[in-house]
Scaffold this motif. Structure first.
Motif, PDB file in Angstrom:
ATOM      1  N   VAL A   2       0.847  -1.176   0.000  1.00 30.08           N
ATOM      2  CA  VAL A   2       0.000   0.000   0.000  1.00 30.08           C
ATOM      3  C   VAL A   2       0.890   1.237   0.000  1.00 30.08           C
ATOM      4  CG1 VAL A   2      -1.760   1.277   1.251  1.00 30.08           C
ATOM      5  CG2 VAL A   2      -1.805  -1.211   1.243  1.00 30.08           C
ATOM      6  N   SER A   3       0.606   2.187  -0.871  1.00 27.33           N
ATOM      7  CA  SER A   3       1.465   3.361  -1.009  1.00 27.33           C
ATOM      8  C   SER A   3       1.400   4.238   0.226  1.00 27.33           C
ATOM      9  CB  SER A   3       1.046   4.177  -2.223  1.00 27.33           C
ATOM     10  OG  SER A   3      -0.141   4.864  -1.958  1.00 27.33           O
ATOM     11  N   ARG A   4       2.461   5.044   0.407  1.00 28.12           N
ATOM     12  CA  ARG A   4       2.491   6.005   1.512  1.00 28.12           C
ATOM     13  C   ARG A   4       1.314   6.965   1.405  1.00 28.12           C
ATOM     14  NH1 ARG A   4       7.355  10.376   2.400  1.00 28.12           N
ATOM     15  NH2 ARG A   4       6.423  11.504   4.148  1.00 28.12           N
ATOM     16  N   TRP A   5       1.001   7.364   0.176  1.00 24.17           N
ATOM     17  CA  TRP A   5      -0.130   8.287  -0.034  1.00 24.17           C
ATOM     18  C   TRP A   5      -1.425   7.674   0.472  1.00 24.17           C
ATOM     19  CZ3 TRP A   5      -3.930   7.803  -4.231  1.00 24.17           C
ATOM     20  CH2 TRP A   5      -4.790   8.884  -4.283  1.00 24.17           C
ATOM     21  N   ALA A   6      -1.635   6.362   0.193  1.00 23.42           N
ATOM     22  CA  ALA A   6      -2.865   5.714   0.647  1.00 23.42           C
ATOM     23  C   ALA A   6      -2.883   5.576   2.165  1.00 23.42           C
ATOM     24  CB  ALA A   6      -3.006   4.347  -0.005  1.00 23.42           C
ATOM     25  N   ARG A   7      -1.730   5.254   2.755  1.00 21.12           N
ATOM     26  CA  ARG A   7      -1.705   5.015   4.194  1.00 21.12           C
ATOM     27  C   ARG A   7      -1.911   6.277   5.011  1.00 21.12           C
ATOM     28  NH1 ARG A   7       2.835   1.858   2.889  1.00 21.12           N
ATOM     29  NH2 ARG A   7       4.192   3.451   3.769  1.00 21.12           N
ATOM     30  N   CYS A   8      -1.690   7.443   4.386  1.00 22.82           N
ATOM     31  CA  CYS A   8      -1.739   8.661   5.181  1.00 22.82           C
ATOM     32  C   CYS A   8      -3.125   8.946   5.729  1.00 22.82           C
ATOM     33  CB  CYS A   8      -1.231   9.859   4.384  1.00 22.82           C
ATOM     34  SG  CYS A   8      -2.339  10.375   3.067  1.00 22.82           S
ATOM     35  N   PHE A   9      -4.154   8.241   5.220  1.00 17.02           N
ATOM     36  CA  PHE A   9      -5.474   8.494   5.774  1.00 17.02           C
ATOM     37  C   PHE A   9      -5.592   7.998   7.216  1.00 17.02           C
ATOM     38  CE2 PHE A   9      -6.565   4.122   5.386  1.00 17.02           C
ATOM     39  CZ  PHE A   9      -7.674   3.936   6.187  1.00 17.02           C
ATOM     40  N   VAL A  10      -4.711   7.069   7.604  1.00 15.60           N
ATOM     41  CA  VAL A  10      -4.774   6.541   8.963  1.00 15.60           C
ATOM     42  C   VAL A  10      -4.595   7.674   9.973  1.00 15.60           C
ATOM     43  CG1 VAL A  10      -3.683   4.978  10.595  1.00 15.60           C
ATOM     44  CG2 VAL A  10      -3.971   4.292   8.212  1.00 15.60           C
ATOM     45  N   ALA A  12      -5.643  10.461   9.670  1.00 16.89           N
ATOM     46  CA  ALA A  12      -6.752  11.408   9.545  1.00 16.89           C
ATOM     47  C   ALA A  12      -8.008  10.908  10.241  1.00 16.89           C
ATOM     48  CB  ALA A  12      -7.044  11.666   8.072  1.00 16.89           C
ATOM     49  N   SER A  13      -7.866  10.048  11.241  1.00 16.10           N
ATOM     50  CA  SER A  13      -9.045   9.468  11.876  1.00 16.10           C
ATOM     51  C   SER A  13      -9.926  10.508  12.531  1.00 16.10           C
ATOM     52  CB  SER A  13      -8.614   8.428  12.919  1.00 16.10           C
ATOM     53  OG  SER A  13      -7.782   9.039  13.888  1.00 16.10           O
ATOM     54  N   GLY A  14      -9.366  11.682  12.800  1.00 17.04           N
ATOM     55  CA  GLY A  14     -10.180  12.734  13.389  1.00 17.04           C
ATOM     56  C   GLY A  14     -10.627  13.767  12.392  1.00 17.04           C
ATOM     57  N   MET A  15     -10.693  13.411  11.121  1.00 17.00           N
ATOM     58  CA  MET A  15     -10.965  14.393  10.080  1.00 17.00           C
ATOM     59  C   MET A  15     -12.432  14.716   9.930  1.00 17.00           C
ATOM     60  SD  MET A  15      -8.204  13.418   7.139  1.00 17.00           S
ATOM     61  CE  MET A  15      -8.439  14.906   6.183  1.00 17.00           C
ATOM     62  N   GLY A  16     -13.295  14.158  10.818  1.00 17.79           N
ATOM     63  CA  GLY A  16     -14.711  14.477  10.724  1.00 17.79           C
ATOM     64  C   GLY A  16     -14.977  15.960  10.847  1.00 17.79           C
ATOM     65  N   LEU A  17     -14.131  16.672  11.611  1.00 18.97           N
ATOM     66  CA  LEU A  17     -14.325  18.111  11.730  1.00 18.97           C
ATOM     67  C   LEU A  17     -14.115  18.812  10.406  1.00 18.97           C
ATOM     68  CD1 LEU A  17     -12.543  18.801  15.151  1.00 18.97           C
ATOM     69  CD2 LEU A  17     -14.999  18.739  14.689  1.00 18.97           C
ATOM     70  N   ASN A 243      -8.277  11.318   0.753  1.00 15.10           N
ATOM     71  CA  ASN A 243      -8.079  10.927   2.149  1.00 15.10           C
ATOM     72  C   ASN A 243      -9.247  11.373   3.014  1.00 15.10           C
ATOM     73  OD1 ASN A 243      -5.508   9.720   1.792  1.00 15.10           O
ATOM     74  ND2 ASN A 243      -4.586  11.747   1.683  1.00 15.10           N
ATOM     75  N   THR A 244      -9.701  12.595   2.814  1.00 13.22           N
ATOM     76  CA  THR A 244     -10.853  13.096   3.566  1.00 13.22           C
ATOM     77  C   THR A 244     -12.078  12.248   3.284  1.00 13.22           C
ATOM     78  OG1 THR A 244      -9.962  15.347   3.407  1.00 13.22           O
ATOM     79  CG2 THR A 244     -12.273  15.130   4.017  1.00 13.22           C
ATOM     80  N   MET A 262      -7.084   3.452  -6.564  1.00 15.17           N
ATOM     81  CA  MET A 262      -6.686   2.042  -6.543  1.00 15.17           C
ATOM     82  C   MET A 262      -5.830   1.709  -5.323  1.00 15.17           C
ATOM     83  SD  MET A 262      -7.915   0.255  -9.043  1.00 15.17           S
ATOM     84  CE  MET A 262      -8.556   0.292 -10.718  1.00 15.17           C
ATOM     85  N   ASP A 263      -5.003   2.673  -4.882  1.00 15.78           N
ATOM     86  CA  ASP A 263      -4.151   2.426  -3.725  1.00 15.78           C
ATOM     87  C   ASP A 263      -4.949   2.140  -2.456  1.00 15.78           C
ATOM     88  OD1 ASP A 263      -1.852   2.700  -5.136  1.00 15.78           O
ATOM     89  OD2 ASP A 263      -1.314   4.684  -4.371  1.00 15.78           O
ATOM     90  N   PHE A 264      -6.209   2.541  -2.436  1.00 17.06           N
ATOM     91  CA  PHE A 264      -7.033   2.344  -1.250  1.00 17.06           C
ATOM     92  C   PHE A 264      -7.678   0.958  -1.190  1.00 17.06           C
ATOM     93  CE2 PHE A 264      -8.166   7.121  -0.514  1.00 17.06           C
ATOM     94  CZ  PHE A 264      -6.896   7.316   0.028  1.00 17.06           C
ATOM     95  N   ILE A 265      -7.606   0.188  -2.253  1.00 20.50           N
ATOM     96  CA  ILE A 265      -8.330  -1.085  -2.297  1.00 20.50           C
ATOM     97  C   ILE A 265      -7.951  -2.017  -1.140  1.00 20.50           C
ATOM     98  CG2 ILE A 265      -8.625  -3.225  -3.618  1.00 20.50           C
ATOM     99  CD1 ILE A 265      -8.733  -1.506  -6.141  1.00 20.50           C
ATOM    100  N   PRO A 266      -6.661  -2.237  -0.860  1.00 21.56           N
ATOM    101  CA  PRO A 266      -6.346  -3.127   0.272  1.00 21.56           C
ATOM    102  C   PRO A 266      -6.887  -2.604   1.595  1.00 21.56           C
ATOM    103  CG  PRO A 266      -4.424  -2.810  -1.132  1.00 21.56           C
ATOM    104  CD  PRO A 266      -5.450  -1.808  -1.593  1.00 21.56           C
TER     105      PRO A 266
END
Length: 531
Positions: A2-10, A12-17, A243-244, A262-266
């Motif tokens: 999984v690419s670094r770009w895809a993993r960066c959403f982790v 962002a778990s508080g991105m609901g704001l 990511n958002t 596609m990077d988000f599939i896994p």
């Protein structure tokens, strides 16, 4: 991996704001479905624009006379009956009772005829149907007749298509508009009503349940059957980045994410809160590199043939991050790999890309250093990437390339311009038709070669048009296959577009959704939210 770009959403778990500042908030209810589509809706008229966002909007608001079931067989939808004379030249259509437009007026035979005639000026199948039609006659408000000059075998397929340029039925007052001019109202008879007052381009599109809609009695079957609106409100929301969007889906702030990277599939596969839908062959995307046939250098067929040698499909598949199992090996079939009319004719150049051959063909075409404008849709990561790959390949063979960045919705409008590249036009655009839009000579909009009446790019070739018509009127399956081979051979000479890959674009959605119909195109009836 999984690419670094895809993993960066982790992180962002508080991105609901952030979501609250990105959308117009509406009080949470069990009856509101929130969706992020692949782009923003800019055009409402499904006859004027081939945009898939406009198509999906149309399926919310309008209906068609027929609709394909789960096996792709067109079934009655707005119709109560369809009778065909023994010689197949007279078709009698009768509307089912209770159909009404959102403005309260009943759906009439006159509305159907006007809608078919307007659509028939733009759609490839519609053009074939109109050329074969002698006249339309109104029998009564619910019944009309089409008298043909020659049989048209796929008439139900044409009138029931559900992808780009669908044959939707709209009020006669709107359908009488010039087919080359946009209609700016969206008044249909479908299960959802477009809320124009709440439409904020770049932010949200809103639909509400049509309380007067009368669905068919039979259960949903593919895109046919009963279309039950089980939510009161549907919002298409625009979020700032992938990511958002994925974080919002994880956190339950949205319910459905069309075309995640596609990077988000896994990551999606491993998330117990989410489902991942991978479409079948007719729902796969076939990437097209579309040259402009009106202006140099691609007004010369040699220059267009050079593009075939330029494209290495695996470069594109790797660059967009397509994982194993989500793409096909090199595909040269104009009518889709894995589909009934896949052909192997004349695919040698696709199987063996050759930059030196491409360079030689550009020289034969008389290329003189003209600027080649490649449109670069920056808000869709995969389309941004493939545009850059094409520009890089062109530079390798000495082409003067200019990438022009813009969002996808702007690109859809820009590509309709026939201006020269140096005057605000374009040389190359990329697009991604879904397989159901490309798998036969009758419905593949990209092969239309009727000059100024063709789809953007405006190919012009009488032989292609004749072979396409021959296929439509030929009843023998074996002969049809032979025609497809001859047609594909000619298409590799004229090159209306170059295939840069065929792959499955996933859909991610919350496991709280029930009733989602897995079809080649997204539809939102029959879906309900569980809490």
């Amino acid at each position: 991996m999984v690419s670094r770009w895809a993993r960066c959403f982790v992180a962002a778990s508080g991105m609901g704001l952030l979501l609250a500042s990105a959308v117009v908030s509406v009080a949470e209810t069990d009856k509101t479905l929130r969706i992020v589509m692949h782009s923003d809706l800019k055009v409402l008229d499904p006859v004027w624009s081939s945009s898939y966002l406009t198509r999906t909007h149309a399926l919310m608001v309008y209906e068609t006379l027929f609709a394909p079931d789960a096996n792709g067989v067109p079934q009655l939808q707005m119709l109560e009956s369809h009778e065909v004379s023994p010689d197949s030249l007279t078709h009698t259509f009768r509307l089912r009772p209770g159909l009404a437009f959102h403005d309260g007026t009943p759906v009439r035979a006159a509305d159907c005829i006007a809608s078919i005639q307007r659509w028939g000026k733009r759609d490839p199948g519609g053009q074939i149907l109109m050329a074969a039609t002698k006249t339309f006659k109104i029998v009564d408000d619910r019944t009309f007749v089409a008298e043909l000059q020659r049989p048209v075998g796929p008439i139900r397929d044409f009138l029931g298509k559900v992808s780009s340029l669908p044959a939707v039925i709209m009020p006669e007052r709107l359908a009488k508009a010039d087919a080359t001019q946009q209609i700016e109202e969206a008044v249909g008879s479908g299960p959802f009503i477009f809320k124009e007052a709440e439409w904020k381009p770049g932010n949200q599109v809103v639909y509400e349940k049509n309380p007067n809609y009368v669905p068919r009695a039979e259960p949903a079957d593919g895109l046919a059957g009963g279309r039950l609106a089980k939510v009161d409100r549907i919002e298409w929301l625009s979020l700032p980045d992938a990511n958002t969007t994925l974080s919002a889906l994880q956190n339950g702030e949205i319910d459905y994410y069309e075309q995640p990277p596609m990077d988000f599939i896994p990551l999606i596969r491993d998330d117990p809160r989410l489902n991942l839908y991978k479409p079948s062959a007719l729902g796969e995307m076939q990437g097209w590199l579309r040259p402009n046939h009106l202006h140099p250098p691609f007004n010369n067929p040699k220059a267009r043939q050079a593009l075939v040698h330029l494209v290495n499909q695996m470069d594109y598949m790797r660059a967009i991050g397509a994982p194993d199992g989500f793409y096909r090996e090199t595909c040269g079939a104009f009518f889709l790999c894995g589909a009934p009319y896949e052909s192997r004719a004349a695919v040698e150049a696709v199987l063996s890309p050759d930059l030196e051959k491409a360079k030689a063909l550009m020289q034969e075409a008389g290329y003189k250093g003209e600027k080649v404008v490649v449109i670069q849709p920056t808000d869709l990561p995969h389309m941004d990437t493939v545009s850059q790959i094409t520009a890089s390949q062109l530079r390798k063979i000495g082409i003067n390339v200019e990438l022009q960045p813009m969002d996808w919705a702007t690109h859809v409008t820009r590509r309709a311009s026939k201006k020269a590249p140096e005057d605000g036009g374009w040389s190359i655009v990329h697009t991604l038709p879904v397989g159901i839009d490309a798998f036969t000579p009758a419905n593949n909009m990209g092969i239309m070669s009727n000059c100024e009446a063709a789809w953007v790019g405006w190919p012009c070739d009488e032989k292609v048009e004749k072979l396409k018509t021959d296929w439509v009127i030929e009843p023998d399956p074996a002969r049809r296959s032979a025609i497809v081979d001859a047609l594909q051979t000619r298409l590799y000479e004229t090159v209306p577009y170059v295939i840069w890959g065929q792959y499955a674009m996933p859909v991610a959605y919350s496991k709280k959704l029930a009733g989602l119909i897995e079809t080649p195109v997204p539809v939102f009836w029959n879906i309900e939210k569980q809490h």
